[in-house]
Design a protein around this motif. Structure first.
Motif, PDB file in Angstrom:
ATOM      1  N   SER A  89      13.711 -21.352 -59.737  1.00  0.00           N
ATOM      2  CA  SER A  89      13.863 -21.210 -61.181  1.00  0.00           C
ATOM      3  C   SER A  89      12.723 -20.439 -61.838  1.00  0.00           C
ATOM      4  O   SER A  89      12.743 -20.191 -63.043  1.00  0.00           O
ATOM      5  N   GLU A  90      11.713 -20.073 -61.040  1.00  0.00           N
ATOM      6  CA  GLU A  90      10.564 -19.349 -61.595  1.00  0.00           C
ATOM      7  C   GLU A  90      10.339 -18.055 -60.816  1.00  0.00           C
ATOM      8  O   GLU A  90      10.541 -18.006 -59.598  1.00  0.00           O
ATOM      9  N   PRO A  91       9.915 -16.984 -61.493  1.00  0.00           N
ATOM     10  CA  PRO A  91       9.672 -15.716 -60.800  1.00  0.00           C
ATOM     11  C   PRO A  91       8.433 -15.780 -59.921  1.00  0.00           C
ATOM     12  O   PRO A  91       7.451 -16.438 -60.269  1.00  0.00           O
ATOM     13  N   ASN A  92       8.482 -15.114 -58.773  1.00  0.00           N
ATOM     14  CA  ASN A  92       7.305 -15.022 -57.929  1.00  0.00           C
ATOM     15  C   ASN A  92       6.594 -13.704 -58.219  1.00  0.00           C
ATOM     16  O   ASN A  92       7.022 -12.943 -59.092  1.00  0.00           O
ATOM     17  N   ALA A  93       5.519 -13.428 -57.485  1.00  0.00           N
ATOM     18  CA  ALA A  93       4.736 -12.217 -57.742  1.00  0.00           C
ATOM     19  C   ALA A  93       5.563 -10.948 -57.560  1.00  0.00           C
ATOM     20  O   ALA A  93       5.420  -9.985 -58.317  1.00  0.00           O
ATOM     21  N   GLU A  94       6.467 -10.954 -56.573  1.00  0.00           N
ATOM     22  CA  GLU A  94       7.307  -9.773 -56.328  1.00  0.00           C
ATOM     23  C   GLU A  94       8.297  -9.563 -57.470  1.00  0.00           C
ATOM     24  O   GLU A  94       8.548  -8.433 -57.884  1.00  0.00           O
ATOM     25  N   ASP A  95       8.858 -10.666 -57.979  1.00  0.00           N
ATOM     26  CA  ASP A  95       9.783 -10.574 -59.106  1.00  0.00           C
ATOM     27  C   ASP A  95       9.071  -9.977 -60.326  1.00  0.00           C
ATOM     28  O   ASP A  95       9.599  -9.102 -61.008  1.00  0.00           O
ATOM     29  N   THR A 151      17.278  -9.134 -60.507  1.00  0.00           N
ATOM     30  CA  THR A 151      16.304  -9.804 -59.640  1.00  0.00           C
ATOM     31  C   THR A 151      16.987 -10.324 -58.378  1.00  0.00           C
ATOM     32  O   THR A 151      16.454 -10.183 -57.271  1.00  0.00           O
ATOM     33  N   GLY A 152      18.173 -10.913 -58.542  1.00  0.00           N
ATOM     34  CA  GLY A 152      18.901 -11.428 -57.389  1.00  0.00           C
ATOM     35  C   GLY A 152      19.309 -10.326 -56.437  1.00  0.00           C
ATOM     36  O   GLY A 152      19.207 -10.480 -55.209  1.00  0.00           O
ATOM     37  N   VAL A 153      19.767  -9.196 -56.983  1.00  0.00           N
ATOM     38  CA  VAL A 153      20.181  -8.074 -56.138  1.00  0.00           C
ATOM     39  C   VAL A 153      18.973  -7.486 -55.414  1.00  0.00           C
ATOM     40  O   VAL A 153      19.056  -7.141 -54.226  1.00  0.00           O
ATOM     41  N   ARG A 154      17.856  -7.360 -56.121  1.00  0.00           N
ATOM     42  CA  ARG A 154      16.644  -6.799 -55.491  1.00  0.00           C
ATOM     43  C   ARG A 154      16.249  -7.597 -54.249  1.00  0.00           C
ATOM     44  O   ARG A 154      15.787  -7.043 -53.258  1.00  0.00           O
ATOM     45  N   ARG A 155      16.397  -8.904 -54.325  1.00  0.00           N
ATOM     46  CA  ARG A 155      16.007  -9.744 -53.198  1.00  0.00           C
ATOM     47  C   ARG A 155      16.851  -9.468 -51.957  1.00  0.00           C
ATOM     48  O   ARG A 155      16.455  -9.798 -50.843  1.00  0.00           O
ATOM     49  N   ALA A 156      18.017  -8.885 -52.167  1.00  0.00           N
ATOM     50  CA  ALA A 156      18.907  -8.581 -51.036  1.00  0.00           C
ATOM     51  C   ALA A 156      18.687  -7.176 -50.498  1.00  0.00           C
ATOM     52  O   ALA A 156      19.314  -6.788 -49.508  1.00  0.00           O
ATOM     53  N   GLY A 201      28.595 -11.172 -57.227  1.00  0.00           N
ATOM     54  CA  GLY A 201      27.930 -12.466 -57.128  1.00  0.00           C
ATOM     55  C   GLY A 201      28.227 -13.336 -58.328  1.00  0.00           C
ATOM     56  O   GLY A 201      29.070 -13.000 -59.164  1.00  0.00           O
ATOM     57  N   MET A 202      27.519 -14.449 -58.419  1.00  0.00           N
ATOM     58  CA  MET A 202      27.778 -15.423 -59.460  1.00  0.00           C
ATOM     59  C   MET A 202      26.485 -15.907 -60.111  1.00  0.00           C
ATOM     60  O   MET A 202      25.467 -16.091 -59.422  1.00  0.00           O
ATOM     61  N   LEU A 203      26.511 -16.108 -61.430  1.00  0.00           N
ATOM     62  CA  LEU A 203      25.364 -16.661 -62.126  1.00  0.00           C
ATOM     63  C   LEU A 203      25.238 -18.135 -61.774  1.00  0.00           C
ATOM     64  O   LEU A 203      26.239 -18.846 -61.662  1.00  0.00           O
ATOM     65  N   VAL A 204      24.004 -18.585 -61.603  1.00  0.00           N
ATOM     66  CA  VAL A 204      23.748 -19.998 -61.332  1.00  0.00           C
ATOM     67  C   VAL A 204      22.703 -20.491 -62.321  1.00  0.00           C
ATOM     68  O   VAL A 204      21.719 -19.810 -62.598  1.00  0.00           O
ATOM     69  N   GLY A 205      22.917 -21.676 -62.878  1.00  0.00           N
ATOM     70  CA  GLY A 205      22.004 -22.199 -63.883  1.00  0.00           C
ATOM     71  C   GLY A 205      22.299 -21.560 -65.222  1.00  0.00           C
ATOM     72  O   GLY A 205      23.278 -20.836 -65.392  1.00  0.00           O
ATOM     73  N   ASN A 206      21.435 -21.819 -66.206  1.00  0.00           N
ATOM     74  CA  ASN A 206      21.617 -21.210 -67.514  1.00  0.00           C
ATOM     75  C   ASN A 206      20.287 -21.125 -68.260  1.00  0.00           C
ATOM     76  O   ASN A 206      19.266 -21.601 -67.782  1.00  0.00           O
ATOM     77  N   GLY A 207      20.334 -20.508 -69.430  1.00  0.00           N
ATOM     78  CA  GLY A 207      19.120 -20.352 -70.238  1.00  0.00           C
ATOM     79  C   GLY A 207      18.053 -19.585 -69.487  1.00  0.00           C
ATOM     80  O   GLY A 207      18.347 -18.705 -68.670  1.00  0.00           O
ATOM     81  N   PRO A 208      16.771 -19.905 -69.716  1.00  0.00           N
ATOM     82  CA  PRO A 208      15.674 -19.178 -69.064  1.00  0.00           C
ATOM     83  C   PRO A 208      15.625 -19.395 -67.560  1.00  0.00           C
ATOM     84  O   PRO A 208      14.942 -18.685 -66.844  1.00  0.00           O
ATOM     85  N   ARG A 209      16.378 -20.384 -67.056  1.00  0.00           N
ATOM     86  CA  ARG A 209      16.368 -20.676 -65.628  1.00  0.00           C
ATOM     87  C   ARG A 209      17.568 -20.077 -64.895  1.00  0.00           C
ATOM     88  O   ARG A 209      17.850 -20.424 -63.759  1.00  0.00           O
ATOM     89  N   VAL A 210      18.319 -19.219 -65.567  1.00  0.00           N
ATOM     90  CA  VAL A 210      19.502 -18.629 -64.947  1.00  0.00           C
ATOM     91  C   VAL A 210      19.108 -17.750 -63.766  1.00  0.00           C
ATOM     92  O   VAL A 210      18.071 -17.089 -63.776  1.00  0.00           O
ATOM     93  N   GLY A 211      19.932 -17.785 -62.724  1.00  0.00           N
ATOM     94  CA  GLY A 211      19.687 -16.969 -61.552  1.00  0.00           C
ATOM     95  C   GLY A 211      20.976 -16.278 -61.134  1.00  0.00           C
ATOM     96  O   GLY A 211      22.020 -16.444 -61.768  1.00  0.00           O
TER      97      GLY A 211
END
Length: 237
Positions: A89-95, A151-156, A201-211
């Motif tokens: 739910s939180e960005p890492n240094a790469e994000d 961000t999710g696509v970049r990780r792939a 893909g699909m959104l998971v979570g919501n608000g500032p924690r959406v992924g």
């Protein structure tokens, strides 16, 4: 006499320097609130890391590229980077690096088409998935959601930083789940761009924690065709 002239010159220099400091608007100092332009995270650790990066980058020579400046900043701020919490739910240094390379640190540094500068407003726009209803259909992604997708696509990807995003579309089903289709061009293992490929893909979570969970990423022709078929079948494109 010479000593008196030196003292006078030094006094003049001190007064000029003091005047410059006084003339600086404190509001221009980059702080946690400014850092929310880069991320929707409310974590002080995340925001402090971004503030540290900006402080170093802003003091590097202007002729230096943002990527090179950021590398220098990451080395300087490595202790703050170590404090970043490893959480989905939180960005890492790469994000954070990817966000800054795409959108910069302040409004105007990046393109609005990439969702830059919309994180503060978007966190208030996002509503939780709705119960089954007739509202299923095309869905307008907020700036935060667009960033989550990227961000999710970049990780792939094999080279996340090289990603160049094309169009992006979404649809919500009757269960309230939001599915996203789009295209991305990125470098392969040999350092060459492979051309725009579809993703789903699909959104998971919501608000500032959406992924964003990537379910498919184009590659060979058959994979790309399969992804495009799913996107069409779900009414996304």
């Amino acid at each position: 006499m010479k000593s008196s002239e030196e003292k006078s010159a030094r006094t003049t220099a001190i007064i000029a320097a003091a005047a410059m400091v006084i003339s600086i608007n404190p509001a221009l100092a980059y702080d946690r609130r400014d850092a929310t332009y880069v991320t929707s995270s409310k974590s002080r650790t995340v925001l402090d890391y971004i503030v540290c990066l900006e402080g170093v980058v802003s003091n590097t020579p202007k002729k230096m590229s943002i990527a090179t400046s950021l590398e220098t900043a990451e080395k300087t701020c490595r202790e703050k980077a170590k404090k970043l919490v490893a959480s989905p739910s939180e960005p890492n240094a790469e994000d954070i690096r990817a966000m800054i390379l795409e959108c910069g640190f302040r409004p105007g540094d990046g393109s609005p088409d990439a969702g830059c500068g919309m994180r503060q407003e978007a966190s208030a726009e996002r509503t939780p998935p709705q119960a089954p209803s007739a509202s299923a259909g095309k869905y307008r992604l907020s700036g935060t959601e667009q960033l989550a997708v990227q961000t999710g696509v970049r990780r792939a990807l094999k080279d996340p930083v090289s990603a160049i995003f094309g169009g992006m579309a979404a649809a919500r089903d009757k269960e309230g789940f939001v599915y996203v289709c789009g295209s991305v061009n990125a470098k392969n293992s040999f350092g060459g761009y492979i051309g725009h490929q579809p993703y789903f893909g699909m959104l998971v979570g919501n608000g500032p924690r959406v992924g964003f969970a990537v379910a498919g990423l184009g590659g060979v022709k058959t994979e790309s065709e399969a992804i495009l078929k799913v996107c069409r079948d779900r009414g996304i494109i």
